[in-house]
Enzyme design. Sequence first.
Site, PDB file in Angstrom:
ATOM      1  N   HIS A 156       0.806  -1.230   0.000  1.00 57.10           N
ATOM      2  CA  HIS A 156       0.000   0.000   0.000  1.00 57.10           C
ATOM      3  C   HIS A 156       0.829   1.266   0.000  1.00 57.10           C
ATOM      4  CE1 HIS A 156      -3.944  -1.895   0.951  1.00 57.10           C
ATOM      5  NE2 HIS A 156      -3.169  -2.830   1.474  1.00 57.10           N
ATOM      6  N   LYS A 177      -8.099  14.229   4.617  1.00 55.23           N
ATOM      7  CA  LYS A 177      -7.259  13.024   4.618  1.00 55.23           C
ATOM      8  C   LYS A 177      -6.229  13.217   5.720  1.00 55.23           C
ATOM      9  CE  LYS A 177      -6.241  13.981   0.242  1.00 55.23           C
ATOM     10  NZ  LYS A 177      -6.392  12.787  -0.551  1.00 55.23           N
ATOM     11  N   ARG A 178      -5.421  12.177   6.010  1.00 51.17           N
ATOM     12  CA  ARG A 178      -4.358  12.371   6.979  1.00 51.17           C
ATOM     13  C   ARG A 178      -3.479  13.553   6.555  1.00 51.17           C
ATOM     14  NH1 ARG A 178      -3.773   8.532  11.351  1.00 51.17           N
ATOM     15  NH2 ARG A 178      -1.801   9.583  11.706  1.00 51.17           N
ATOM     16  N   LYS A 208       0.963  14.697   0.912  1.00 50.24           N
ATOM     17  CA  LYS A 208      -0.409  14.994   0.501  1.00 50.24           C
ATOM     18  C   LYS A 208      -0.603  16.503   0.265  1.00 50.24           C
ATOM     19  CE  LYS A 208      -2.196  10.984   3.090  1.00 50.24           C
ATOM     20  NZ  LYS A 208      -2.934  10.082   2.172  1.00 50.24           N
ATOM     21  N   THR A 263      -8.488   6.750  -1.674  1.00 44.74           N
ATOM     22  CA  THR A 263      -9.854   6.216  -1.781  1.00 44.74           C
ATOM     23  C   THR A 263     -10.862   7.337  -1.521  1.00 44.74           C
ATOM     24  OG1 THR A 263      -9.532   5.405   0.473  1.00 44.74           O
ATOM     25  CG2 THR A 263      -9.434   3.779  -1.295  1.00 44.74           C
ATOM     26  N   LYS A 315     -14.618   8.418  -3.230  1.00 43.67           N
ATOM     27  CA  LYS A 315     -15.848   8.741  -2.487  1.00 43.67           C
ATOM     28  C   LYS A 315     -16.351  10.128  -2.858  1.00 43.67           C
ATOM     29  CE  LYS A 315     -13.787   6.067   1.177  1.00 43.67           C
ATOM     30  NZ  LYS A 315     -12.891   6.207   2.342  1.00 43.67           N
TER      31      LYS A 315
HETATM   32  C1  26W Z   1       4.441   1.002   9.740  1.00 41.06           C
HETATM   33  C2  26W Z   1       3.769   2.294   9.666  1.00 41.06           C
HETATM   34  C3  26W Z   1       2.739   2.296   8.616  1.00 41.06           C
HETATM   35  C4  26W Z   1       1.406   2.387   8.982  1.00 41.06           C
HETATM   36  C5  26W Z   1       0.439   2.378   8.014  1.00 41.06           C
HETATM   37  C6  26W Z   1       3.092   2.209   7.312  1.00 41.06           C
HETATM   38  C7  26W Z   1       2.137   2.196   6.326  1.00 41.06           C
HETATM   39  C8  26W Z   1       0.814   2.265   6.685  1.00 41.06           C
HETATM   40  C9  26W Z   1      -0.244   2.200   5.621  1.00 41.06           C
HETATM   41  C10 26W Z   1       0.163   1.277   4.522  1.00 41.06           C
HETATM   42  C11 26W Z   1      -0.559   3.558   5.151  1.00 41.06           C
HETATM   43  C12 26W Z   1      -1.776   3.603   4.304  1.00 41.06           C
HETATM   44  O1  26W Z   1      -2.870   3.646   4.822  1.00 41.06           O
HETATM   45  N1  26W Z   1      -1.598   3.616   2.986  1.00 41.06           N
HETATM   46  C13 26W Z   1      -2.696   3.964   2.135  1.00 41.06           C
HETATM   47  O2  26W Z   1      -3.378   2.794   1.721  1.00 41.06           O
HETATM   48  C14 26W Z   1      -4.548   3.154   1.003  1.00 41.06           C
HETATM   49  C15 26W Z   1      -5.304   1.880   0.718  1.00 41.06           C
HETATM   50  O3  26W Z   1      -4.644   1.121  -0.232  1.00 41.06           O
HETATM   51  C16 26W Z   1      -4.192   3.927  -0.258  1.00 41.06           C
HETATM   52  O4  26W Z   1      -5.387   4.330  -0.880  1.00 41.06           O
HETATM   53  C17 26W Z   1      -3.363   5.151   0.095  1.00 41.06           C
HETATM   54  O5  26W Z   1      -2.920   5.787  -1.079  1.00 41.06           O
HETATM   55  C18 26W Z   1      -2.182   4.741   0.942  1.00 41.06           C
HETATM   56  O6  26W Z   1      -1.477   5.883   1.394  1.00 41.06           O
END
Ligand code: 26W
Length: 838
Positions: free
Chosen positions: A373, A564-565, A570, A672, A676
């Site tokens: 992701h 968003k975050r 971003k 995503t 929406k």
């Molecule tokens: C280890 C720390 C950490 C925590 C969460 C690393 C990475 C994450 C996630 C992978 C971050 C995340 O939410 N990524 C998002 O995933 C969505 C679903 O696929 C995508 O639509 C977003 O673009 C992506 O940033």
Amino acid sequence: MKSSTKDTESILTREETRTGLGPETLKRAILNHLFYNQGKFPEIATRNDYYMAMSFAVRDRLLQRWVASVKKYLNADQKIVSYLSAEYLLGPHLANNLINLGIYENMEKASNSLGMNLDWLIAKEQEPGLGNGGLGRLAACYMDSLATLEIPAIGYGIRYQFGIFEQDIKDGWQIEDTDNWLRRGNPWEIAKRELGYDVKLGGYVQHYTDINGKFKANWIPGMIVKGIAYDTPILGYRVNTCNTLRLWKSEAPKSFDFQTFNQGLYSGAVSDKTVCENISKVLYPNDEQREGKILRLQQQYFFVSCSLQDMIAIHLSQGGKIERFYDKFVVQLNDTHPAIGVAEMMRLLVDVYEVEWDLAWDITKKSFAYTNHTLLPEALETWDQDLFQSVLPRHLEIIQEINRRFLDEVTIRTYGDQDLISSLSIISDGPWKKIRMANLACAGSFAINGVAALHSELLKKTVLKDWYQLWPEKFSNKTNGVTPRRWMVLSNPKLSSLISSKIGEGWIKNLDELTGLEQYADDPSFQQEWMVVKHEMKKDLAKRILQRTKIKVDPSSIFDVHVKRIHEYKRQHLNILHVIALYNRIKQNPDAEVVPRTFIFAGKAAPGYHLAKLMIKLITSVADVVNQDPIVKDRIKVVFYPNYNVTNAQRIYPAADVSEQISTAGKEASGTGNMKLSMNGALTIGTLDGANVEIRDCVGAENFFLFGLTEEEVQQKKSEGYNPFDYYMANPELKLAIDQINSGYFSHMNGSVFKDLINSLLYHDQYLVLADFESYVAEQERVAEAYKDKQRWAKMSILNAARMGKFSSDRSIKDYCDDIWKVGPSPVELVDFHQKTQ
Ligand code: 26W
């Protein structure tokens, strides 16, 4: 087993009268729960009591379908999708379940007849915020689609006692508060106290040779934690399939250790309990930023071990052979957070079930698939080998052995290519050895996918390039999607009714049918109705904004939404720089024609992410100045809406005119929120990043506001030696905006507040904010121009919604089912569903 089948059937028929769906039956059910579950009666019951009673009444109806579903999955020779995710950002259940059951109206009647307003009761629910952002919300959408498509599935995760923190804004800064979502109880979960697994942690490994001369490992743990299953039923839309979300809570195996107690070490004995319970206590609030903490590794291992033990127990209890595990389950890894599952599966097979190594590795590789992701290097998980060993000593050995054999294979296949060998190695070399979780996931999986077309291509070209070179057949793309049930039907009922009045209700399960709206895109009366609904939703949001922030906004202004975050990639700062530029245009020429706009921001910053927190402060500081300035005359307003979560997202998306999707090209894996917003008729201003590319292809370039460098241009610019300062010097509007921030114009003349942000922009600017500023501002002018032409805007908005069929999570799940999981629908029989709603 045999006799219980009959028993269950008779329960189901008998219960059908109890779990009817008509308003009278629902009312009786609510009162019954109020009396018999809560010991309350109408005269003294609070709204929360009614919320609980109603939820229990709804849950009864889910359970009836859940029992039928589980029964089917156990009996049939049915493969089950197992989704492993450290996060599920579910959002409130009640209203969603009413919609999926088809009893929203009936429940409204039932609650009215009890003197209650359904909306109030729905608002009582504390949403389970067991996720950070995109990845967790995707898991929740996928659970909805799996059930709706009647795919047997179990979602496994962690039952965090505290989910994502609640955000408040004080003096313009983000303040975090704990999210005590379980405080008033959770009617949606069922604790399976009897269903628990022991999970070992720490300690050391003893090696010995058994009586057959076989080399054996015995892991002596430093501590044992018990995982208790908490099940939440997940019902599909207007089907009987009700899948399970099984979240694990950590507990001490005994309430406390009597031996230690007897030695007079009471606090030591009790702290053991605390240590165990800590594992599932709190969600790490980091998004795209790894946290190399022991507790996080413990969390990951804890839930993965419980889940794999559970799957194996299910498989064996049905007479399955351990060697054929993959006939019963396909295990999808939602990013690398559950990737330790590859090593745990090997441990269970080799150490516990005594399967030979090669066969065990074969079983493992046939069971797991991995979704990536993110491409951000700071998000790619690695663990210091020493830390890893202190938590999982046996797994370190197993990973070393996997790696040894794996690198032997690579050596032969690549004829000893050292670069490839060291890049594919699961353990990095050098003095500080690290376990690379993405490499473990890739080595142990039969399929690897990205989450949007561009992202999957970039994976193959960058972070997973060497994997792609050797195993191209493992790679595919699965573009993300979102559930139209929550993100249209539930959150935007007026727009949904308008759509259904023209094309029927089929689109709710088959989103491609939305193209039926295209024929009305030019119809002035439909355009009018469309924009009336949009305006209603904007009025609702304006009311909430006033309540929550005391800022008065005009619903006829453009609602320009960036939610968003908060993250540098971003680029919320790019947006606010544009706001400042507009403000300056007005200040310099008070009569300048500016199409009125309300800039709405929302999102949480990771508590330790200094620059993200500073961005929030910058937004609120600009808001304070712009919103008060009499010269602006309300033409632009800036709002930071606090505590962005699923509930608030449901209120914001329907009211959006403009969707800000302005990440640096190549950085947002998919996004995503972009889907929406577009489904709800917002027009995107965006870069060619993530799923924006596909959204633009679908809605048409003429209905999308494109700006900025492409991913290739970004790389090009960086390699040429990008100097943000040149852009600052070359663009007077940009220079003025930055100078003002720097001078303290937005911070009571205290310029030092934003110095770190300014320095990062002027001297580093990794995310090319300054390089994209000019093209962003120019495109924003086109947005304003387009909004002035009401008919043109209405048409573009309708076409955006009409062409979003591809972005239903139903389509994503179908793709996973067909290409990766090889699992098809398995409809669950119960009763004639629709008759019962009368
Ligand atoms: C280890 C720390 C950490 C925590 C969460 C690393 C990475 C994450 C996630 C992978 C971050 C995340 O939410 N990524 C998002 O995933 C969505 C679903 O696929 C995508 O639509 C977003 O673009 C992506 O940033």
